[in-house]
Design a protein around this motif. Sequence first.
Motif, PDB file in Angstrom:
ATOM      1  N   GLY A  78       0.795  -1.224   0.000  1.00  0.00           N
ATOM      2  CA  GLY A  78       0.000   0.000   0.000  1.00  0.00           C
ATOM      3  C   GLY A  78       0.826   1.272   0.000  1.00  0.00           C
ATOM      4  O   GLY A  78       0.289   2.374  -0.082  1.00  0.00           O
ATOM      5  N   ALA A  79       2.157   1.150   0.088  1.00  0.00           N
ATOM      6  CA  ALA A  79       3.032   2.324   0.064  1.00  0.00           C
ATOM      7  C   ALA A  79       3.218   2.807  -1.373  1.00  0.00           C
ATOM      8  O   ALA A  79       3.044   2.052  -2.330  1.00  0.00           O
ATOM      9  N   ARG A  80       3.566   4.073  -1.514  1.00  0.00           N
ATOM     10  CA  ARG A  80       3.901   4.595  -2.842  1.00  0.00           C
ATOM     11  C   ARG A  80       5.250   4.028  -3.267  1.00  0.00           C
ATOM     12  O   ARG A  80       6.199   4.013  -2.493  1.00  0.00           O
ATOM     13  N   VAL A  81       5.316   3.568  -4.498  1.00  0.00           N
ATOM     14  CA  VAL A  81       6.498   2.858  -4.980  1.00  0.00           C
ATOM     15  C   VAL A  81       7.174   3.667  -6.077  1.00  0.00           C
ATOM     16  O   VAL A  81       6.532   4.088  -7.047  1.00  0.00           O
ATOM     17  N   VAL A  82       8.474   3.884  -5.902  1.00  0.00           N
ATOM     18  CA  VAL A  82       9.291   4.532  -6.927  1.00  0.00           C
ATOM     19  C   VAL A  82      10.262   3.485  -7.468  1.00  0.00           C
ATOM     20  O   VAL A  82      11.104   2.968  -6.730  1.00  0.00           O
ATOM     21  N   ALA A  83      10.121   3.148  -8.739  1.00  0.00           N
ATOM     22  CA  ALA A  83      11.022   2.187  -9.376  1.00  0.00           C
ATOM     23  C   ALA A  83      12.197   2.932 -10.000  1.00  0.00           C
ATOM     24  O   ALA A  83      12.027   4.024 -10.543  1.00  0.00           O
ATOM     25  N   VAL A  84      13.361   2.330  -9.915  1.00  0.00           N
ATOM     26  CA  VAL A  84      14.557   2.940 -10.479  1.00  0.00           C
ATOM     27  C   VAL A  84      14.878   2.272 -11.816  1.00  0.00           C
ATOM     28  O   VAL A  84      15.125   1.060 -11.866  1.00  0.00           O
ATOM     29  N   ASP A  85      14.823   3.056 -12.856  1.00  0.00           N
ATOM     30  CA  ASP A  85      15.058   2.659 -14.246  1.00  0.00           C
ATOM     31  C   ASP A  85      13.909   1.852 -14.836  1.00  0.00           C
ATOM     32  O   ASP A  85      13.417   2.162 -15.922  1.00  0.00           O
ATOM     33  N   VAL A  86      13.464   0.782 -14.147  1.00  0.00           N
ATOM     34  CA  VAL A  86      12.358  -0.042 -14.636  1.00  0.00           C
ATOM     35  C   VAL A  86      11.799  -0.820 -13.448  1.00  0.00           C
ATOM     36  O   VAL A  86      12.561  -1.228 -12.566  1.00  0.00           O
ATOM     37  N   PRO A  87      10.500  -1.008 -13.349  1.00  0.00           N
ATOM     38  CA  PRO A  87       9.961  -1.840 -12.269  1.00  0.00           C
ATOM     39  C   PRO A  87      10.538  -3.256 -12.333  1.00  0.00           C
ATOM     40  O   PRO A  87      10.563  -3.874 -13.401  1.00  0.00           O
ATOM     41  N   SER A  88      11.015  -3.750 -11.213  1.00  0.00           N
ATOM     42  CA  SER A  88      11.653  -5.071 -11.189  1.00  0.00           C
ATOM     43  C   SER A  88      10.672  -6.155 -11.621  1.00  0.00           C
ATOM     44  O   SER A  88       9.513  -6.181 -11.199  1.00  0.00           O
ATOM     45  N   GLY A  89      11.146  -7.046 -12.489  1.00  0.00           N
ATOM     46  CA  GLY A  89      10.321  -8.107 -13.053  1.00  0.00           C
ATOM     47  C   GLY A  89       9.835  -7.798 -14.448  1.00  0.00           C
ATOM     48  O   GLY A  89       9.382  -8.686 -15.165  1.00  0.00           O
ATOM     49  N   LEU A  90       9.925  -6.523 -14.842  1.00  0.00           N
ATOM     50  CA  LEU A  90       9.500  -6.086 -16.176  1.00  0.00           C
ATOM     51  C   LEU A  90      10.724  -5.966 -17.076  1.00  0.00           C
ATOM     52  O   LEU A  90      11.764  -5.451 -16.656  1.00  0.00           O
ATOM     53  N   SER A  91      10.609  -6.439 -18.310  1.00  0.00           N
ATOM     54  CA  SER A  91      11.684  -6.236 -19.282  1.00  0.00           C
ATOM     55  C   SER A  91      11.612  -4.815 -19.813  1.00  0.00           C
ATOM     56  O   SER A  91      10.603  -4.408 -20.400  1.00  0.00           O
ATOM     57  N   ALA A  92      12.689  -4.051 -19.622  1.00  0.00           N
ATOM     58  CA  ALA A  92      12.718  -2.673 -20.109  1.00  0.00           C
ATOM     59  C   ALA A  92      12.753  -2.617 -21.631  1.00  0.00           C
ATOM     60  O   ALA A  92      12.432  -1.587 -22.222  1.00  0.00           O
ATOM     61  N   GLN A  93      13.108  -3.726 -22.273  1.00  0.00           N
ATOM     62  CA  GLN A  93      13.151  -3.754 -23.729  1.00  0.00           C
ATOM     63  C   GLN A  93      11.809  -4.156 -24.325  1.00  0.00           C
ATOM     64  O   GLN A  93      11.304  -3.511 -25.237  1.00  0.00           O
ATOM     65  N   SER A  94      11.211  -5.221 -23.806  1.00  0.00           N
ATOM     66  CA  SER A  94       9.981  -5.744 -24.418  1.00  0.00           C
ATOM     67  C   SER A  94       8.704  -5.212 -23.780  1.00  0.00           C
ATOM     68  O   SER A  94       7.639  -5.228 -24.407  1.00  0.00           O
ATOM     69  N   GLY A  95       8.773  -4.793 -22.526  1.00  0.00           N
ATOM     70  CA  GLY A  95       7.555  -4.388 -21.831  1.00  0.00           C
ATOM     71  C   GLY A  95       6.736  -5.564 -21.341  1.00  0.00           C
ATOM     72  O   GLY A  95       5.582  -5.391 -20.953  1.00  0.00           O
ATOM     73  N   LEU A  96       7.323  -6.751 -21.331  1.00  0.00           N
ATOM     74  CA  LEU A  96       6.620  -7.959 -20.902  1.00  0.00           C
ATOM     75  C   LEU A  96       7.209  -8.468 -19.593  1.00  0.00           C
ATOM     76  O   LEU A  96       8.362  -8.202 -19.266  1.00  0.00           O
ATOM     77  N   ALA A  97       6.410  -9.198 -18.851  1.00  0.00           N
ATOM     78  CA  ALA A  97       6.854  -9.805 -17.596  1.00  0.00           C
ATOM     79  C   ALA A  97       6.411 -11.256 -17.568  1.00  0.00           C
ATOM     80  O   ALA A  97       5.236 -11.552 -17.826  1.00  0.00           O
ATOM     81  N   GLU A  98       7.331 -12.164 -17.255  1.00  0.00           N
ATOM     82  CA  GLU A  98       6.982 -13.584 -17.223  1.00  0.00           C
ATOM     83  C   GLU A  98       6.151 -13.937 -16.000  1.00  0.00           C
ATOM     84  O   GLU A  98       5.413 -14.917 -16.008  1.00  0.00           O
TER      85      GLU A  98
END
Length: 533
Positions: free
Chosen positions: A151-171
Amino acid sequence: MQPVLNIDDIKRVEVGLTREGVSVSELMHRAGCAVAQEVLELGARKAVVFCGMGNNGGDGWVCAEALLSRGVNVQVVTPIEPDQLSGDLARQVAQSAVRAGVPTVMGPSREEVKQALDGADAVVDCMLGTGFHGAVRTPFDIWIECINASGARVVAVDVPSGLSAQSGLAEGDCVIADMTVTMIALKPGLLADTGRDACGVIVVAPLAEQTERLVVEADPVAWRTDLADYLDVVSEPSSAQDKFSRGSVLVVGGSGRFPGAPIMAARAAARAGAGYVTLAVPSTIVATVQAHLLEIPVVGLPCDAEGVLTADAAEKVVALAKHNSAALIGPGMRVAAGVNALLRSDVPLVVDADGLNCLARLTENNITEFPDLTRRDAPLILTPHRRELGRLVGRADNPPVSLEDQLECAREVVWSDGGSEIVVVAKASATACVGVDQAVMPKPGPASLATAGSGDVLAGMMASYLAQSHGECADLPLMCALVCEVHGYAGSLAAEAFGTRGVMAGDLIDRIGLAADVVEEHALVPDEGGAEA
């Protein structure tokens, strides 16, 4: 416009920065401080920083030390002791943070992670970074679950973890952030597919004054538009107009099974500002179509008993097109009649829906092998969604699944053509308007656009804007992006009226004019809240 770089190009820019005297250490410190500043602006009093074992984690340690120096109650969650980090730079900044007094939670259990998050009003995700791909491994999968449930506000650095910054997909699961602070430039995976839900507000931290030049030299894979960018393709309002100066559109389409698609396309063309619209449909459905259109003349074309156009319709289609500023062919059509003939004409042309499937059949599902078919002097706009795009480039069974893939396929089409007058509007959760020289990405529309007929509306709008330019648009990809932006804003207005799930394609049409006024006004006067459109 904001440049979008592939991950490999980002790495080359980083190397370029170090060659120009900005060390990797300095880049890491600037990145961590940029994130800390965003957390401070959120008003956070208790922050938890989740660090991985690479340079992304190093950014997190820098961020934590900066937050501590500003009086924030901060602690770092780390899988291993700072002294055990293998990267020299990440280890150094982690040791510095510990010496400064940043408390750490090392290798915590699930319950310990939950305890660390208890009462936190900000979480900083520095676990995996842009080099990540594949499935998330323990302990990060557990941490992601806990962060998303906190429930906290989340700031991701560079890309949210688990997400591919290249494809935009997450397994699997990925961090769902309220804000993503990404370094140097936008990445494709932040803008499409799962990235649209995961990233929240995206802030770009350039890190160095040389970055802008180096990013442009890296040849961005696409450019993300701001409303002010449309100034070159938006006409100043004028009262000295009549229905002829506003352009005329011919819409060709329809069948006994799909009479509604060309109706929506024709109405959209009119609502988007064309002074005159003509709709040509199979003769058997003329009466049905006329019942829905008072302002738009309807012309019957030769067809069979099932309301499917026959081959002899092509000659009449070309004759009608000669009297119009632009033509659209395809919505609801089912067959190829007229597509080839219109391609050989000199009328500015939009090909959509079954017109695209027609092109796929004419080229044996490989349009890149038939460049003479689409090479023409007049503008040509193709508007495929991902499955249609796959059929055009020989990938019917393996259509594009990401923005990266979609851009690559669209470029195959425009580069094989070799002309400057073709644009592929590659539609998906993020749309790219791909020309020979560049790909332009408008702000994506809302999820309410994911409804049958929405593409017919967009195609009608494309033909309308093309007609109003009288085939002389200075920047065709940018004009197409403007149309997509208006279409998206019309979707937002419709969602306000009917709810996100309640929008139907017809609801967009009556809001096109209002949406166009807002978008174009803010393009002309960007200092009056244009970003809100």
